[in-house]
Design an enzyme around this catalytic site. Sequence first.
Site, PDB file in Angstrom:
ATOM      1  N   TRP A  39     -46.748  -9.180   3.679  1.00  0.00           N
ATOM      2  CA  TRP A  39     -46.024  -7.958   3.275  1.00  0.00           C
ATOM      3  C   TRP A  39     -46.284  -7.473   1.845  1.00  0.00           C
ATOM      4  CZ3 TRP A  39     -42.846  -4.290   5.378  1.00  0.00           C
ATOM      5  CH2 TRP A  39     -42.053  -3.552   4.487  1.00  0.00           C
ATOM      6  N   MET A  40     -46.354  -6.144   1.690  1.00  0.00           N
ATOM      7  CA  MET A  40     -46.374  -5.503   0.360  1.00  0.00           C
ATOM      8  C   MET A  40     -45.368  -4.356   0.333  1.00  0.00           C
ATOM      9  SD  MET A  40     -49.383  -2.779  -0.703  1.00  0.00           S
ATOM     10  CE  MET A  40     -50.388  -3.794  -1.723  1.00  0.00           C
ATOM     11  N   ASP A  42     -43.369  -1.997  -3.267  1.00  0.00           N
ATOM     12  CA  ASP A  42     -43.592  -1.257  -4.526  1.00  0.00           C
ATOM     13  C   ASP A  42     -44.731  -1.751  -5.437  1.00  0.00           C
ATOM     14  OD1 ASP A  42     -41.070  -0.792  -3.527  1.00  0.00           O
ATOM     15  OD2 ASP A  42     -40.016  -1.228  -5.380  1.00  0.00           O
ATOM     16  N   GLN A  58     -44.853  -5.822  -5.088  1.00  0.00           N
ATOM     17  CA  GLN A  58     -43.846  -6.590  -4.376  1.00  0.00           C
ATOM     18  C   GLN A  58     -44.521  -7.208  -3.152  1.00  0.00           C
ATOM     19  OE1 GLN A  58     -39.838  -6.526  -5.002  1.00  0.00           O
ATOM     20  NE2 GLN A  58     -41.257  -6.964  -6.664  1.00  0.00           N
ATOM     21  N   PHE A 101     -37.718  -8.957  -8.053  1.00  0.00           N
ATOM     22  CA  PHE A 101     -37.768  -7.559  -7.631  1.00  0.00           C
ATOM     23  C   PHE A 101     -38.604  -6.735  -8.612  1.00  0.00           C
ATOM     24  CE2 PHE A 101     -33.939  -6.863  -4.539  1.00  0.00           C
ATOM     25  CZ  PHE A 101     -34.437  -7.867  -3.717  1.00  0.00           C
ATOM     26  N   ASP A 169     -35.017  -2.714 -11.404  1.00  0.00           N
ATOM     27  CA  ASP A 169     -36.319  -2.041 -11.572  1.00  0.00           C
ATOM     28  C   ASP A 169     -36.559  -1.557 -13.010  1.00  0.00           C
ATOM     29  OD1 ASP A 169     -36.249  -2.445  -8.819  1.00  0.00           O
ATOM     30  OD2 ASP A 169     -35.801  -0.356  -8.338  1.00  0.00           O
ATOM     31  N   GLU A 223     -33.776   4.338  -7.300  1.00  0.00           N
ATOM     32  CA  GLU A 223     -34.609   3.148  -7.450  1.00  0.00           C
ATOM     33  C   GLU A 223     -35.841   3.469  -8.289  1.00  0.00           C
ATOM     34  OE1 GLU A 223     -33.833   0.250  -3.788  1.00  0.00           O
ATOM     35  OE2 GLU A 223     -35.136   1.892  -3.212  1.00  0.00           O
TER      36      GLU A 223
HETATM   37  C1  FRU Z   1     -37.748  -0.139  -3.874  1.00  0.00           C
HETATM   38  C2  FRU Z   1     -37.002  -1.446  -3.952  1.00  0.00           C
HETATM   39  C3  FRU Z   1     -36.597  -1.739  -5.378  1.00  0.00           C
HETATM   40  C4  FRU Z   1     -36.476  -3.233  -5.392  1.00  0.00           C
HETATM   41  C5  FRU Z   1     -37.598  -3.639  -4.479  1.00  0.00           C
HETATM   42  C6  FRU Z   1     -37.341  -4.888  -3.704  1.00  0.00           C
HETATM   43  O1  FRU Z   1     -38.565  -0.016  -2.761  1.00  0.00           O
HETATM   44  O2  FRU Z   1     -35.889  -1.426  -3.090  1.00  0.00           O
HETATM   45  O3  FRU Z   1     -35.440  -1.064  -5.799  1.00  0.00           O
HETATM   46  O4  FRU Z   1     -36.609  -3.775  -6.668  1.00  0.00           O
HETATM   47  O5  FRU Z   1     -37.819  -2.562  -3.587  1.00  0.00           O
HETATM   48  O6  FRU Z   1     -38.473  -5.302  -3.001  1.00  0.00           O
END
Ligand code: FRU
Length: 493
Positions: A39-40, A42, A58, A101, A169, A223
């Site tokens: 998985w990927m 942000d 991520q 995160f 974030d 976000e």
């Molecule tokens: C955005 C989000 C961020 C969070 C991350 C978690 O897509 O929800 O706010 O840090 O993804 O994977």
Amino acid sequence: MGKHQKELAKAQSAINEVKQTVSQDDWRLCYHVTPEANWMNDPNGFCMWNGEYHLFYQHHPYTPEWGPMHWAHVKSKDLVHWERMPIALAPSEWYDKDGCFSGSAIEKDEKLYLFYTGNQWTGPNQDTDLKQVQCIAISEDGIHFEKIKENPVILEVPEGDIHPFHFRDPKVWKKGDVYYCVLGSQTKNRIGQALLYRSSDLFDWEFVNVLAKGQGNQGYMWECPDLFQLDDKALLVMSPQGVHPEGDNYHNLHQSVAVIGHLNEESGKFTSEQWQTLDHGFDYYAPQTLIDDQGRRIVIAWMAMWESEMPEQKREWAGAMTIPRILSMEKEKLKIEPIPELASLRYDPIMYQEITVDQDRQLDGINGDCLEMKVTIAAKEANKFGLNLRMNESGTEYTTLAYDVAEEKILLDRSHSGKGPGGIRKAPLALQNGQLQLHLFIDRSSVEIFMQNGEMVMSARIYPGQGSTGIEFFSDTAIEIVQLEKWSLKQSV
Ligand code: FRU
């Protein structure tokens, strides 16, 4: 080996086990950053460091679904050819035990600092049972990152009308001698907002103000905020959750917008003049920007959408980045264009000029599944015209881009694209001197279409069959292809 190193080694070997099989998949993208496997989401820590571009993302290394977040890492000299680096961050400490995160990166004293949100679940409900804190990891070599012992550097949300849990974030930048950080937040009764912090050393952070807060239909949570100056405007780029559809706008589950306005650094207040949608397609979220050594503001985003069907999950991977795009301001409007460096991937150029299309028409050599195409179309008397992309031989599978002259709208339809989610997205777009200028990037399972020289862009993941490589022009009465240039593109990731 420390706890963090152990978790990283475990994550890396999980990826190494499946990456070979995954690399064979025909939906794998050729020139977009994707996870090696699993998985990927942000983009994180997008920056220039030691003359190279670094991008983190991520990552859940164990399954093709979202899970305890890690930061994977790639780097590049030209934003086109990307080299895989070892996974940079894994959950390992009490403060990030359920995920590292999203966040950002900044250079200080020749070291690379990562800022991220440590996530902890405090109960079974992922919306209400969580604690989020802000943390730092530092690297001297740009490869290995150590979480600092002072973590978390921001432990509690500030006082005021600020929700105690959704606090994440961090995007950090420097102006003069001062570091700033913007954070995603919501009010206690769930209105999206962004918070501004200030620091002189990156460790000790002072809350300045609620930078900006939603009004009306502007979402319940903001976000991945990012804040920067572009010419004489300040831009707050962020991803509001929960904005409702309005006409043709906001039909994806969540949005990504640029709020254009002005920033008062002293008071920490941002005054907003207008909202602009960053991408009018289906798959675009959590954009993050950097400013590079040529002074360009470059944005990259996750080319996917939360809760959207992702057929590649059955093939043990999920998610992709968009191509990097350049942001600039033109007459109070944001312009978005592909980076010119992508031209280094071109081969087999084909050009056409002054071709009349008065029925469905394919042109010799104009096809493929990994290509770039620039085309200018004169609408003439036509009311509806466009292209079908990634079309199969029998004409039953295709992705449509259509322009409606009377409505002055562009439409992207993936109802017949193959596997995966369908749907239509529309956006207002005017012809320029009766012409439509398109700049398309097609990859194995994606399309990105830039229109009218950066005025608008639409992105979508699509999942056609391997043989669906046709491109067909159509029109209700004669149109003219004034100029067309097409290149096949080499693999670069
Ligand atoms: C955005 C989000 C961020 C969070 C991350 C978690 O897509 O929800 O706010 O840090 O993804 O994977």
